[in-house]
Design a protein around this motif. Structure first.
Motif, PDB file in Angstrom:
ATOM      1  N   GLN A   1      12.266   6.925   1.930  1.00 12.65           N
ATOM      2  CA  GLN A   1      12.250   8.315   1.469  1.00 12.65           C
ATOM      3  C   GLN A   1      11.450   8.440   0.171  1.00 12.65           C
ATOM      4  O   GLN A   1      10.649   9.358   0.000  1.00 12.65           O
TER       5      GLN A   1
ATOM      6  N   LEU B   1       9.083   6.407  -0.896  1.00 17.52           N
ATOM      7  CA  LEU B   1       7.665   6.180  -0.608  1.00 17.52           C
ATOM      8  C   LEU B   1       7.004   7.442  -0.081  1.00 17.52           C
ATOM      9  O   LEU B   1       5.903   7.813  -0.492  1.00 17.52           O
ATOM     10  N   VAL B   2       7.689   8.082   0.837  1.00 20.14           N
ATOM     11  CA  VAL B   2       7.123   9.293   1.425  1.00 20.14           C
ATOM     12  C   VAL B   2       6.990  10.384   0.363  1.00 20.14           C
ATOM     13  O   VAL B   2       5.963  11.052   0.266  1.00 20.14           O
TER      14      VAL B   2
ATOM     15  N   GLN C   1       6.678   9.968  -2.825  1.00 19.90           N
ATOM     16  CA  GLN C   1       5.598   9.593  -3.754  1.00 19.90           C
ATOM     17  C   GLN C   1       4.227   9.828  -3.122  1.00 19.90           C
ATOM     18  O   GLN C   1       3.300  10.263  -3.787  1.00 19.90           O
ATOM     19  N   ALA C   2       4.128   9.510  -1.841  1.00 19.79           N
ATOM     20  CA  ALA C   2       2.841   9.703  -1.155  1.00 19.79           C
ATOM     21  C   ALA C   2       2.486  11.182  -1.128  1.00 19.79           C
ATOM     22  O   ALA C   2       1.343  11.579  -1.365  1.00 19.79           O
TER      23      ALA C   2
END
Ligand SMILES: [Zn+2]
Lengths: 207, 261
Positions: free
Chosen positions: B44, B46-47, B49-50
């Motif tokens: 979650q 990572l997404v 942040q992306a």
């Protein structure tokens, strides 16, 4: 656990909402008669998102610039063949992803693949983040994205970074929606793997 | 549900693609397993942040370059705007047949590269220790190798050369060389006695790959026919399909070819 599933989509690329579509359509018509100021307006509107895709797909900014140039040249030279039944943006991004793919195919020409150079890059953007920013995730994430295999990377960049939907990505890359989804899931898992030392360090620091 | 299975499904779960049944199994598991709960939080984050990564800005000088290229008279290249591998399908006969095969091959390679982990030295170091996790990674890598080899063989099985046509096989050759390197690596690392069938299959495949790699870059139809019957006789595609390692769903291109068995 429902907090995890409340999913977000805050940013999205310049897209095909009705007013954008109409404005684009008008510009497209003017572009097809070669009007330079209309070309410039379309360019201005989409250059950053095209550049962002190219930048994260390519391993350096010079290549990214070449890709952007190539994309817009193709767009303007072929704009007469753009039918207008789909959004201009879909067409543009399809060309963008296609130019990226072609670029990699050309550049590597499979020879690099053979000579072990496949995942090596040697440019400024590929350097690991400096020590001062060790605990900040974003630079590590940018770095890790570049280590993903190209196919994964493309879907990840388009979906999670640029905010395209799987339907759009499927059309852009000419792949099934299910394929787009599974590539994305693999990319995320691989990213977590790549970033696990950083994530662990962050956890240790926050305790 | 095992942790491995759970973690495989977490990304889809995040995107709300899981079925209600799957969903409740995952939630049940996560409520009891700190590792998988952590994995979900990581994904979650990572997404998020992306999604929050900033848009990059195209340098100002770019428009000048584009405008000046537009000013130069040039032939428009409309075909460049359709997806790359689709171009093959638009060529006239008899290249169409070859084109189709290569289209499958190219898609196969792309799919293969999507799923092939980077061949970094780190990975090599990791597998030399061979903990259970690393063995699992090795198995995954072996299954990717098989899948990619299958794509190559399907592509060749679909070649239908006509008369005295010369066929450009440089792509296939290069791809085989790459796969041979992977075969080398796998044979070195796969522990003896653990999965003999897999080891045998890798070795058998290696022979065919060698044959492909040693073809002349431009081969006539007799060579190709020989190769095709070789692939058929060894039943390699069948064995790959049976290997039980193919965790991934078969790629679209393979299914579309309808000829792999
Ligand atoms: Zn678990």
């Amino acid at each position: 656990m429902s907090i995890f599933s409340a999913f977000r989509r805050s940013t999205s690329p310049p897209n095909d909402n009705p007013s954008t579509k109409d404005a684009d359509q008008e510009l497209v018509v003017r572009c097809s008669s070669g009007e330079r100021s209309a070309q410039f307006q379309l360019y201005e509107k989409y250059k950053d998102s095209v550049y962002s895709i190219a930048f994260r797909m390519a391993n350096d900014s010079q290549v990214a610039e070449d890709i952007v140039q190539d994309v817009f040249i193709k767009v303007f030279k072929n704009i007469g063949s753009f039918r207008g039944d789909a959004a201009f943006s879909s067409w543009l991004y399809r060309i963008t992803s296609n130019v990226c793919i072609n670029h990699f195919r050309k550049a590597k020409r499979w020879k690099a693949l053979v000579s072990n150079g496949y995942f090596e890059t040697q440019t400024e953007t590929h350097q690991a983040p400096d020590a001062a920013r060790q605990t900040e995730l974003a630079p590590h994430l940018e770095h890790a994205i570049r280590q993903l295999p190209e196919g994964y990377r493309m879907v990840f960049v388009l979906h999670d970074v640029q905010g395209f939907r799987h339907e759009e990505i499927g059309a852009m890359l000419n792949i099934a929606i299910g394929t787009s989804k599974s590539q994305l899931h693999k990319a995320r898992r691989e990213l977590r793997q790549l970033l696990s030392p950083i994530l662990e360090m962050q956890r240790a620091l926050s305790h | 549900m095992t942790c491995k299975n759970c973690q495989k499904r977490l990304s889809a779960y995040l995107d709300q693609e899981s079925s209600p049944a799957e969903r409740s199994v995952i939630e049940q598991h996560i409520s009891e397993c700190t590792d998988c709960a952590q994995a979900l939080r990581d994904l979650q984050m990572l997404v998020d942040q992306a999604t929050a990564l900033p848009q990059k800005h195209a340098p100002d000088r770019l428009w000048g370059r584009i405008a000046s290229e537009l000013d130069q008279p040039n032939v428009s290249r409309i075909h460049d705007t359709v997806p790359a591998w689709r171009n093959w399908l638009r060529r006239p006969m008899p290249v169409v047949q070859l084109g189709f095969a290569i289209a499958i091959l190219v898609v196969g390679m792309l799919v293969g590269r999507y799923i092939l982990p980077p061949q970094s030295d780190t990975l090599r170091l990791q597998v030399s220790q061979q903990s259970p996790a690393e063995l699992a990674a090795l198995n995954v890598r072996a299954s990717h190798y098989l899948e990619r080899s299958k794509m190559l063989l399907v592509g060749i099985a679909n070649l239908e050369p006509h008369g005295d046509e010369r066929i450009d096989l440089s792509l296939e050759k290069a791809y085989s060389v790459d796969l041979l390197r992977e075969a080398d690596f796998l044979q070195e690392k796969l522990p003896a006695g653990k999965n003999e069938r897999l080891r045998r299959l890798v070795a058998e495949l290696e022979l065919v790959l060698l044959e492909i790699a040693n073809l002349e870059a431009e081969s006539d139809f007799e060579h190709v026919d020989l190769l095709k019957s070789g692939i058929e006789q060894t039943d390699l595609l069948f064995k790959i399909n049976l290997s039980g390692l193919n965790e991934e769903k078969p790629a679209k291109a393979t299914a579309a070819s309808g000829r792999q068995l």
